[in-house]
Design an enzyme around this catalytic site. Sequence first.
Site, PDB file in Angstrom:
ATOM      1  N   SER A  90      52.808  48.322 126.850  1.00 28.01           N
ATOM      2  CA  SER A  90      52.376  47.889 128.177  1.00 28.01           C
ATOM      3  C   SER A  90      53.142  48.665 129.251  1.00 28.01           C
ATOM      4  O   SER A  90      54.287  49.067 129.046  1.00 28.01           O
ATOM      5  CB  SER A  90      52.671  46.394 128.341  1.00 28.01           C
ATOM      6  OG  SER A  90      52.503  46.029 129.697  1.00 28.01           O
ATOM      7  N   TYR A  99      56.282  37.903 128.701  1.00 27.62           N
ATOM      8  CA  TYR A  99      55.443  39.032 128.290  1.00 27.62           C
ATOM      9  C   TYR A  99      56.224  40.335 128.322  1.00 27.62           C
ATOM     10  O   TYR A  99      56.256  41.092 127.347  1.00 27.62           O
ATOM     11  CB  TYR A  99      54.215  39.126 129.204  1.00 27.62           C
ATOM     12  CG  TYR A  99      53.283  40.256 128.852  1.00 27.62           C
ATOM     13  CD1 TYR A  99      52.385  40.132 127.788  1.00 27.62           C
ATOM     14  CD2 TYR A  99      53.307  41.464 129.565  1.00 27.62           C
ATOM     15  CE1 TYR A  99      51.542  41.180 127.452  1.00 27.62           C
ATOM     16  CE2 TYR A  99      52.459  42.516 129.232  1.00 27.62           C
ATOM     17  CZ  TYR A  99      51.581  42.366 128.171  1.00 27.62           C
ATOM     18  OH  TYR A  99      50.745  43.398 127.840  1.00 27.62           O
ATOM     19  N   ASP A 113      45.937  34.336 110.834  1.00 27.28           N
ATOM     20  CA  ASP A 113      46.908  33.865 111.820  1.00 27.28           C
ATOM     21  C   ASP A 113      48.140  34.756 111.682  1.00 27.28           C
ATOM     22  O   ASP A 113      48.893  34.649 110.720  1.00 27.28           O
ATOM     23  CB  ASP A 113      47.258  32.400 111.546  1.00 27.28           C
ATOM     24  CG  ASP A 113      48.308  31.881 112.520  1.00 27.28           C
ATOM     25  OD1 ASP A 113      48.800  32.680 113.361  1.00 27.28           O
ATOM     26  OD2 ASP A 113      48.643  30.687 112.432  1.00 27.28           O
ATOM     27  N   LYS A 154      57.268  42.713 125.061  1.00 32.26           N
ATOM     28  CA  LYS A 154      56.791  44.091 124.898  1.00 32.26           C
ATOM     29  C   LYS A 154      57.966  45.080 124.874  1.00 32.26           C
ATOM     30  O   LYS A 154      57.929  46.081 124.169  1.00 32.26           O
ATOM     31  CB  LYS A 154      55.813  44.446 126.024  1.00 32.26           C
ATOM     32  CG  LYS A 154      54.445  43.766 125.870  1.00 32.26           C
ATOM     33  CD  LYS A 154      53.654  44.357 124.695  1.00 32.26           C
ATOM     34  CE  LYS A 154      52.229  43.832 124.652  1.00 32.26           C
ATOM     35  NZ  LYS A 154      51.457  44.375 123.516  1.00 32.26           N
TER      36      LYS A 154
END
Length: 662
Positions: free
Chosen positions: A546, A559, A465, A563
Amino acid sequence: MSPVPIRSLWSDEEAARYQGDLALRVYTSRLLGRDKSLVLHGGGNTSVKVRARNLLGDEEDVIHVKGSGWDLETIEEAGFPPLPLDYVKRLATLPVLSDAQMSNELLTHTLRAGAPAPSVETILHALLPYKFVDHTHADAFIAISNTPDGSARLREVYGDSLVYIPYVMPGFDLARSCAAIFPRERTPRTIGMALEHHGLFSFGDTARESYERMIDLVRRAEDYLRRNGAWQIPFETAPTPAAVPALALATLRRELSEVAGFPLLLASTGDERGRAFARRTDLARVATQGPATPDHSIRTKRVPMVGRDVKAYAAEYRRYFEEHAHRTGRKLTMLDASPRVVLDPEFGLLAVGKTVAETAIVAEVYAHTIEIISRAERLGGWAALSSADIFDVEYWELEQAKLQVKGTKPLFQGEVAVVTGAASGIGKACVASLLKRGAAVVGLDLNPSITSTFKRRDYLGIVCDLTDEASLRTALAQAVTAFGGVDMLVLNAGIFPPGAPIATLPTENWRRVLGINLDASFVLLREAHPFLKLAPKGGRVAVIGSKNVPAPGPGAASYSASKAALNQLVRVAALEWGKDGIRLNTIHPNAVFDTGLWTPEIIAQRAKSYGLSVEAYKTNNVLRTEITSHDVAELAAELCGPLFAKTTAAQVPVDGGNDRVI
Ligand code: ZN
């Protein structure tokens, strides 16, 4: 665990599936190979002599002998190159033949194109006047032979069942020596031959007879050990250390790689007996004499390092080389000065090698060596070969010749990579790209399938994890225990939540995305830093960013922010860690559809919403090309390679060209 007594594994039912002499030769060779107390991987050899008719109708005697590169346990008929028996026997009448000449003659006289190189013990097999010949390096035999009065003990065990050959290095000289001694000493009761400090031969008219004689000979050695209280050797289990000393292990591996001149893997074997052996008070005496049999010395090289003083070991190794190289008068190339076995009271038995296959063989060989030494000590003292004999095997002409063969070595040989989110998609592809380039790879993922994503020894999958700091630290320690360090890190794990405008974005969504995509990456970078700093060729980090970093989109606030923050974190790390030789580079992929996130249905849906065909949607970029996980992974691997050796903090798109980024 008590040692397993030898027994015949012959089965009539199994044997019935093997028709003919060569097939039965395959069968009993595999039986020998199955028992690691007889031969280790690649060790030992067997042969069979048959009468064959060639294309012109001439009958001739042919010997099939084990070829190099084959393992007895898995050998097939193709693993036994055929040679004309008479020619091979005549070679033994030559007064001298260098090993290079011998291997040339054997290879050029095989009767099948493309056959593997015949064993260096081929001439010896040819000289023995028996149809089937078996040769092993049985542990029990070697334990008796490698004692100060080993010759007398062997005679006590075997009487005239065997002919005794004093130690001569394997190859032509050994064949010559047997050619002289064997006919003189054999009796009607002879069923085999003892090569002192080396191994056993047995012979027979049938495959079964030769095999079962070998088993019988080894059984007699085991009985002798039992009678002399040297069969089952008790050992004291040492207390297991509270924590894995990962940093100390990685430091040791760095030092070993430095004296070798190239990166090496360092595997902790976790072998209980190895740890007990490494704590022996007389360790320096028993462990630094030499290998148990020449076959072992070729795999483990020289003697183990006792403790952790790598510089002292390397200096001693250079002295050993200079002394003996001078004696031989040959022009020799020194092998690297790193040990292959480390015995340390705290770490136990550690195996060193350029590849995981090598460390596995080293660990196996030394586990047997410990058994053999412990037994010999019980019998009256361990006495290995002289350092001159060891040197002659280690610097064997044929082994030296291998050094001259220029092959391209894998890009990441001896190096270790850790990849996060490795159970699927881009992460899984990164593991494949790194394995392909020779790295040992550790894959981390929350998905339990990570442990079996790849089934090979140079891959270790750990369920982890990433948002749990303790779990991350344990995973890194496991990676270092398995392979010795962390040279490369691929930060790939991340989540892409369902789209939502900021006005309605739940705090929970925001925190979860930043927790995984940003916070976990920060903790992993921090925890991996001391290991990356110790990487022999400099640490490397490849970050899967990304397209959203340079060109964010609406509805992906958490998101895109995560990033972008990761991107900034990596830039700061590049500034801070340059002095440690660590470089970090980022890839910005876009529209990679062959990952688990994208099902054909979702792709079709999205394509429709843009009014595009699936094909046009997938290639909706400047170059009109589809981007795959493999494309991203290959670039990630190359960013860690020499092409980018002088690049840090770069951001490279893999998006087919995006007009918003351009
Ligand atoms: Zn041998």
